[in-house]
Write a protein that holds these residues in place. Sequence first.
Motif, PDB file in Angstrom:
ATOM      1  N   LEU A 222       0.832  -1.198   0.000  1.00  0.00           N
ATOM      2  CA  LEU A 222       0.000   0.000   0.000  1.00  0.00           C
ATOM      3  C   LEU A 222       0.870   1.254   0.000  1.00  0.00           C
ATOM      4  CD1 LEU A 222      -2.891   0.699  -0.038  1.00  0.00           C
ATOM      5  CD2 LEU A 222      -2.989   0.473   2.451  1.00  0.00           C
ATOM      6  N   ILE A 223       1.961   1.186   0.752  1.00  0.00           N
ATOM      7  CA  ILE A 223       2.830   2.350   0.890  1.00  0.00           C
ATOM      8  C   ILE A 223       3.407   2.766  -0.473  1.00  0.00           C
ATOM      9  CG2 ILE A 223       5.040   1.206   1.385  1.00  0.00           C
ATOM     10  CD1 ILE A 223       5.434   3.207   3.670  1.00  0.00           C
ATOM     11  N   GLY A 224       3.632   1.795  -1.363  1.00  0.00           N
ATOM     12  CA  GLY A 224       4.141   2.104  -2.703  1.00  0.00           C
ATOM     13  C   GLY A 224       3.169   2.976  -3.465  1.00  0.00           C
ATOM     14  N   SER A 225       1.888   2.658  -3.375  1.00  0.00           N
ATOM     15  CA  SER A 225       0.867   3.461  -4.054  1.00  0.00           C
ATOM     16  C   SER A 225       0.715   4.825  -3.413  1.00  0.00           C
ATOM     17  CB  SER A 225      -0.486   2.760  -4.018  1.00  0.00           C
ATOM     18  OG  SER A 225      -0.326   1.375  -4.081  1.00  0.00           O
ATOM     19  N   GLU A 246      15.901  -3.730   5.987  1.00  0.00           N
ATOM     20  CA  GLU A 246      15.028  -4.241   4.922  1.00  0.00           C
ATOM     21  C   GLU A 246      13.942  -3.213   4.572  1.00  0.00           C
ATOM     22  OE1 GLU A 246      12.606  -7.555   6.003  1.00  0.00           O
ATOM     23  OE2 GLU A 246      12.098  -8.029   3.908  1.00  0.00           O
ATOM     24  N   GLN A 247      13.320  -2.646   5.594  1.00  0.00           N
ATOM     25  CA  GLN A 247      12.292  -1.605   5.351  1.00  0.00           C
ATOM     26  C   GLN A 247      12.913  -0.429   4.612  1.00  0.00           C
ATOM     27  OE1 GLN A 247      11.142  -0.878   9.416  1.00  0.00           O
ATOM     28  NE2 GLN A 247       9.387  -2.283   9.325  1.00  0.00           N
ATOM     29  N   CYS A 248      14.107  -0.052   5.011  1.00  0.00           N
ATOM     30  CA  CYS A 248      14.802   1.066   4.387  1.00  0.00           C
ATOM     31  C   CYS A 248      15.055   0.792   2.908  1.00  0.00           C
ATOM     32  CB  CYS A 248      16.109   1.313   5.137  1.00  0.00           C
ATOM     33  SG  CYS A 248      17.138   2.556   4.376  1.00  0.00           S
ATOM     34  N   GLU A 249      15.508  -0.419   2.606  1.00  0.00           N
ATOM     35  CA  GLU A 249      15.786  -0.771   1.205  1.00  0.00           C
ATOM     36  C   GLU A 249      14.523  -0.764   0.362  1.00  0.00           C
ATOM     37  OE1 GLU A 249      17.958  -4.400   1.775  1.00  0.00           O
ATOM     38  OE2 GLU A 249      19.814  -3.288   2.219  1.00  0.00           O
ATOM     39  N   LEU A 250      13.441  -1.288   0.925  1.00  0.00           N
ATOM     40  CA  LEU A 250      12.171  -1.289   0.189  1.00  0.00           C
ATOM     41  C   LEU A 250      11.671   0.139  -0.032  1.00  0.00           C
ATOM     42  CD1 LEU A 250      10.517  -4.366   1.932  1.00  0.00           C
ATOM     43  CD2 LEU A 250      11.077  -4.186  -0.501  1.00  0.00           C
ATOM     44  N   LEU A 251      11.850   0.990   0.961  1.00  0.00           N
ATOM     45  CA  LEU A 251      11.413   2.387   0.817  1.00  0.00           C
ATOM     46  C   LEU A 251      12.225   3.097  -0.266  1.00  0.00           C
ATOM     47  CD1 LEU A 251      10.771   3.088   4.568  1.00  0.00           C
ATOM     48  CD2 LEU A 251       9.074   3.350   2.740  1.00  0.00           C
ATOM     49  N   GLN A 252      13.472   2.701  -0.396  1.00  0.00           N
ATOM     50  CA  GLN A 252      14.322   3.239  -1.442  1.00  0.00           C
ATOM     51  C   GLN A 252      13.763   2.826  -2.812  1.00  0.00           C
ATOM     52  OE1 GLN A 252      18.053   2.863   0.239  1.00  0.00           O
ATOM     53  NE2 GLN A 252      18.658   4.827  -0.652  1.00  0.00           N
ATOM     54  N   ILE A 253      13.371   1.572  -2.914  1.00  0.00           N
ATOM     55  CA  ILE A 253      12.784   1.066  -4.167  1.00  0.00           C
ATOM     56  C   ILE A 253      11.500   1.814  -4.508  1.00  0.00           C
ATOM     57  CG2 ILE A 253      11.651  -0.960  -5.232  1.00  0.00           C
ATOM     58  CD1 ILE A 253      13.738  -2.687  -3.709  1.00  0.00           C
TER      59      ILE A 253
END
Length: 283
Positions: A222-225, A246-253
């Motif tokens: 959801l956060i991506g949208s 891991e959360q940090c890397e995904l947020l970067q993506i």
Amino acid sequence: AAKNAGRNDYRFFENSMQENLIQKLKMERSLRTALSNEEFLLYFQPIVQLATGRVAGFEALLRWHNPHRGLIFPDKFIPLVEESGLIVPIGKWVIQAACAFARRLADMTVDQPIYVAVNVSVKQLACDDFVQVVKAALQAAVLPANRLEIEITETILMNSDCLASNIAKLKELKAIGVRIALDDFGTGYSSLTYLKQLPIDVVKIDKGFVDDLATSGNNVPLIGSIIALAHNLGLEVVAEGVETKEQCELLQIWRCDSIQGYLISRPVPEAEALRLVNKDNLA
Ligand code: C2E
Ligand code: MG
Ligand code: MG
Ligand code: MG
């Protein structure tokens, strides 16, 4: 016997209610003198820009150092402070103290504009002199307006009695350069398209969505949208409560602009906060 026990329970309950009320009154009385006794202090938590790995800003978080009880966190006293109206003078002190800190930061980091964010309660915003209080604090600290950010909670803003005049005040501050952030975004009900009508620069996505990142598997979280939509509206995005790499890397993506959370640092006293501004690769 059962009847007696029941009655005792009731008595016990009554006593504890009375006990709670006494506690509350005692606490309110100490809160009334806390400001003049200089028992409040601000801790600062860094907000790090993902593109640079450096501190972009700090959120000022209120702490109460009571001589008898020690350091007290806002969840324990903010509700009472709001209920009693003490939030108005205390909130004013927070704005002034945060501007003073931002001034010291500006003197230290001449080529690196770092902002300081303060949490503002809707009761403060509703005061007639709110805009004046902010302008005076900026002036007293000789601080450019863009070094101050005002955080206001989405749900609280939307449910306020004087929504139109609250929005007008935020608009006036935004017009002089103060950054306006919507805090705890996603915990309320307002739709993303509604954001367009609010005078905001920044969306702070609630920790709940960050926590969901790890469990979303292959689905677009959801956060991506939310990030994509906020960007389409020209808003900056900060993710709150980031605790893992891991959360940090995904947020970067997902192209989140900045992150805040225990992964980088807990809220810390000023001296410690100042040591973070020269570091890079924080995220
Ligand atoms: P907030 O504005 O959403 O602030 C973020 C809270 O999350 C802070 O709690 C912070 O310490 C905590 N936090 C940050 N990173 C992490 C993390 O990675 N994991 C976890 N579990 N927590 C994290 P804090 O300092 O206890 O403040 C709680 C709330 O009290 C704030 O939520 C804000 O709503 C309110 N508050 C704090 N200072 C003030 C103030 O000066 N005025 C007003 N009106 N409210 C304030
Ligand atoms: Mg906040
Ligand atoms: Mg928040
Ligand atoms: Mg919160």
